[in-house]
Design a protein around this motif. Structure first.
Motif, PDB file in Angstrom:
ATOM      1  N   PHE A 108       0.824  -1.206   0.000  1.00  0.00           N
ATOM      2  CA  PHE A 108       0.000   0.000   0.000  1.00  0.00           C
ATOM      3  C   PHE A 108       0.860   1.259   0.000  1.00  0.00           C
ATOM      4  CE2 PHE A 108      -3.018   2.895   2.353  1.00  0.00           C
ATOM      5  CZ  PHE A 108      -3.877   3.051   1.285  1.00  0.00           C
ATOM      6  N   ILE A 109       1.861   1.300   0.862  1.00  0.00           N
ATOM      7  CA  ILE A 109       2.708   2.491   0.968  1.00  0.00           C
ATOM      8  C   ILE A 109       3.606   2.640  -0.256  1.00  0.00           C
ATOM      9  CG2 ILE A 109       4.596   3.540   2.276  1.00  0.00           C
ATOM     10  CD1 ILE A 109       3.396   2.323   4.788  1.00  0.00           C
ATOM     11  N   LEU A 110       4.283   1.561  -0.648  1.00  0.00           N
ATOM     12  CA  LEU A 110       5.248   1.661  -1.742  1.00  0.00           C
ATOM     13  C   LEU A 110       4.573   1.875  -3.096  1.00  0.00           C
ATOM     14  CD1 LEU A 110       7.975  -0.987  -0.845  1.00  0.00           C
ATOM     15  CD2 LEU A 110       8.043   1.491  -0.596  1.00  0.00           C
ATOM     16  N   THR A 111       3.341   1.443  -3.254  1.00  0.00           N
ATOM     17  CA  THR A 111       2.630   1.716  -4.504  1.00  0.00           C
ATOM     18  C   THR A 111       2.429   3.209  -4.678  1.00  0.00           C
ATOM     19  OG1 THR A 111       1.494  -0.410  -4.442  1.00  0.00           O
ATOM     20  CG2 THR A 111       0.514   1.311  -5.791  1.00  0.00           C
ATOM     21  N   ARG A 112       2.052   3.883  -3.603  1.00  0.00           N
ATOM     22  CA  ARG A 112       1.880   5.336  -3.691  1.00  0.00           C
ATOM     23  C   ARG A 112       3.222   6.032  -3.923  1.00  0.00           C
ATOM     24  NH1 ARG A 112      -2.001   3.411  -4.464  1.00  0.00           N
ATOM     25  NH2 ARG A 112      -4.038   3.578  -3.469  1.00  0.00           N
ATOM     26  N   ILE A 113       4.263   5.572  -3.251  1.00  0.00           N
ATOM     27  CA  ILE A 113       5.587   6.167  -3.448  1.00  0.00           C
ATOM     28  C   ILE A 113       6.039   5.976  -4.888  1.00  0.00           C
ATOM     29  CG2 ILE A 113       8.016   5.987  -2.798  1.00  0.00           C
ATOM     30  CD1 ILE A 113       7.141   5.351   0.025  1.00  0.00           C
ATOM     31  N   ARG A 114       5.795   4.800  -5.448  1.00  0.00           N
ATOM     32  CA  ARG A 114       6.188   4.530  -6.835  1.00  0.00           C
ATOM     33  C   ARG A 114       5.422   5.424  -7.810  1.00  0.00           C
ATOM     34  NH1 ARG A 114      10.044   1.700 -10.128  1.00  0.00           N
ATOM     35  NH2 ARG A 114       9.594   2.990 -11.902  1.00  0.00           N
ATOM     36  N   GLU A 115       4.141   5.633  -7.562  1.00  0.00           N
ATOM     37  CA  GLU A 115       3.343   6.491  -8.442  1.00  0.00           C
ATOM     38  C   GLU A 115       3.877   7.916  -8.450  1.00  0.00           C
ATOM     39  OE1 GLU A 115      -0.597   6.150  -6.987  1.00  0.00           O
ATOM     40  OE2 GLU A 115      -0.962   4.173  -7.867  1.00  0.00           O
ATOM     41  N   VAL A 116       4.197   8.431  -7.276  1.00  0.00           N
ATOM     42  CA  VAL A 116       4.717   9.803  -7.203  1.00  0.00           C
ATOM     43  C   VAL A 116       6.082   9.890  -7.863  1.00  0.00           C
ATOM     44  CG1 VAL A 116       5.375  11.680  -5.655  1.00  0.00           C
ATOM     45  CG2 VAL A 116       3.401  10.260  -5.103  1.00  0.00           C
ATOM     46  N   TYR A 117       6.920   8.867  -7.667  1.00  0.00           N
ATOM     47  CA  TYR A 117       8.244   8.899  -8.284  1.00  0.00           C
ATOM     48  C   TYR A 117       8.152   8.829  -9.809  1.00  0.00           C
ATOM     49  CZ  TYR A 117      13.042   7.753  -9.440  1.00  0.00           C
ATOM     50  OH  TYR A 117      14.296   7.769  -9.990  1.00  0.00           O
ATOM     51  N   ASP A 118       7.231   8.032 -10.328  1.00  0.00           N
ATOM     52  CA  ASP A 118       7.055   7.968 -11.781  1.00  0.00           C
ATOM     53  C   ASP A 118       6.634   9.314 -12.350  1.00  0.00           C
ATOM     54  OD1 ASP A 118       7.775   5.330 -11.936  1.00  0.00           O
ATOM     55  OD2 ASP A 118       5.725   4.553 -11.854  1.00  0.00           O
ATOM     56  N   ARG A 119       5.931  10.098 -11.548  1.00  0.00           N
ATOM     57  CA  ARG A 119       5.457  11.398 -12.015  1.00  0.00           C
ATOM     58  C   ARG A 119       6.495  12.488 -11.866  1.00  0.00           C
ATOM     59  NH1 ARG A 119       1.721  12.096  -8.580  1.00  0.00           N
ATOM     60  NH2 ARG A 119       2.554  13.880  -7.414  1.00  0.00           N
ATOM     61  N   THR A 120       7.299  12.427 -10.791  1.00  0.00           N
ATOM     62  CA  THR A 120       8.210  13.528 -10.485  1.00  0.00           C
ATOM     63  C   THR A 120       9.686  13.189 -10.687  1.00  0.00           C
ATOM     64  OG1 THR A 120       8.380  12.913  -8.154  1.00  0.00           O
ATOM     65  CG2 THR A 120       6.565  14.365  -8.780  1.00  0.00           C
ATOM     66  N   GLY A 121      10.053  11.924 -10.503  1.00  0.00           N
ATOM     67  CA  GLY A 121      11.456  11.557 -10.584  1.00  0.00           C
ATOM     68  C   GLY A 121      12.263  11.957  -9.365  1.00  0.00           C
ATOM     69  N   ASP A 122      11.622  12.374  -8.303  1.00  0.00           N
ATOM     70  CA  ASP A 122      12.290  12.819  -7.076  1.00  0.00           C
ATOM     71  C   ASP A 122      11.957  11.835  -5.960  1.00  0.00           C
ATOM     72  OD1 ASP A 122      13.277  14.050  -4.819  1.00  0.00           O
ATOM     73  OD2 ASP A 122      12.611  16.060  -5.388  1.00  0.00           O
ATOM     74  N   ALA A 123      12.984  11.118  -5.459  1.00  0.00           N
ATOM     75  CA  ALA A 123      12.739  10.088  -4.447  1.00  0.00           C
ATOM     76  C   ALA A 123      12.246  10.692  -3.143  1.00  0.00           C
ATOM     77  CB  ALA A 123      14.012   9.271  -4.212  1.00  0.00           C
ATOM     78  N   ARG A 124      12.825  11.806  -2.719  1.00  0.00           N
ATOM     79  CA  ARG A 124      12.414  12.408  -1.445  1.00  0.00           C
ATOM     80  C   ARG A 124      10.994  12.961  -1.517  1.00  0.00           C
ATOM     81  NH1 ARG A 124      16.370  12.963   2.299  1.00  0.00           N
ATOM     82  NH2 ARG A 124      18.502  12.505   1.605  1.00  0.00           N
TER      83      ARG A 124
END
Length: 236
Positions: A108-124
């Motif tokens: 649940f948590i990492l899916t959301r993190i992956r979605e944001v990273y795919d959109r922004t390219g910023d891990a933090r």
């Protein structure tokens, strides 16, 4: 010559349940790693998920041993002295429940993190936004489960109290320490290395080529001088 009685029956039960437990644990860990690698398109995230799940499980077993087997708090809280041992079926049930529940939180948590990273390219930024969208839900779900296990621990049977203690402690440690602290911290620390996926493994797991493309790099900040000139030209 056959041997009967409670003692030999318990020995046979222990051998039947835990004789192949290491093999079962290895198979589950490998299968989980492969499935998460394909889902997250990352070897690092999948490996961390399996390792952290095993850490939370070991912590729950440690709480069971410390509280019930050694008697640190079992008499004060539950009125039950140290048992000296844990009933054989309890660790297996704790594993079955905790591994599935903790993996749900992880996905649940990492899916959301992956979605944001795919959109922004910023891990933090992905960690900040992904955890902000899921942290309250995970904490609320863990609190509900904790209350459920707390009510179960009021049952009259000692085995039921032991099971409820292990599940409650495991959920608390996993949701607060592992998922809301260690997982986001590790993702932010590893940066772009989180999304490493070898091409050969990607082909083996049938990850689409489009999904393996690197996430877009974060937009470069606009220099202050250029921003000021743009603002003045708009005013003029």
């Amino acid at each position: 010559m056959g041997v009967g009685g409670d003692g030999p029956s318990l020995v046979d039960f222990d051998h039947a349940v835990y004789g192949d437990f290491p093999l079962m644990l290895a198979i589950i860990a490998i299968a989980t790693f492969l499935l998460l690698t394909r889902a997250f398109r990352s070897v690092v995230l999948a490996a961390k998920a399996v390792v952290f799940n095993l850490i939370s499980l070991a912590a729950a077993y440690g709480v069971l041993t410390w509280v019930w087997q050694d008697g640190h708090g079992s008499s004060a809280v539950f009125g039950v002295p140290a048992t000296g041992a844990i009933t054989m079926w309890v660790p297996l049930m704790v594993f079955a429940f905790l591994f599935g529940l903790s993996m749900d939180y992880e996905v649940f948590i990492l899916t959301r993190i992956r979605e944001v990273y795919d959109r922004t390219g910023d891990a933090r930024q992905a960690v900040t936004e992904g955890l902000g969208r899921t942290g309250r839900l995970v904490t609320s779900a863990a609190a509900i489960l904790m209350l459920s296990f707390l009510s179960m621990s009021t049952g009259p049977q000692t085995d039921l109290k032991i099971l409820a203690t292990g599940l409650g402690a495991g959920i608390l440690i996993d949701a607060v320490v592992i998922r809301c602290l260690l997982v986001p911290a590790m993702v932010a620390l590893f940066g772009r290395a989180n999304w490493w996926l070898p091409a050969r493994m990607a082909r083996l797991l049938r990850v689409p080529a489009a999904a393996r493309l690197a996430a877009p790099a974060p937009a470069a900040p606009v220099p202050a001088a250029a921003e000021s000139a743009r603002f003045l030209s708009g005013v003029g």
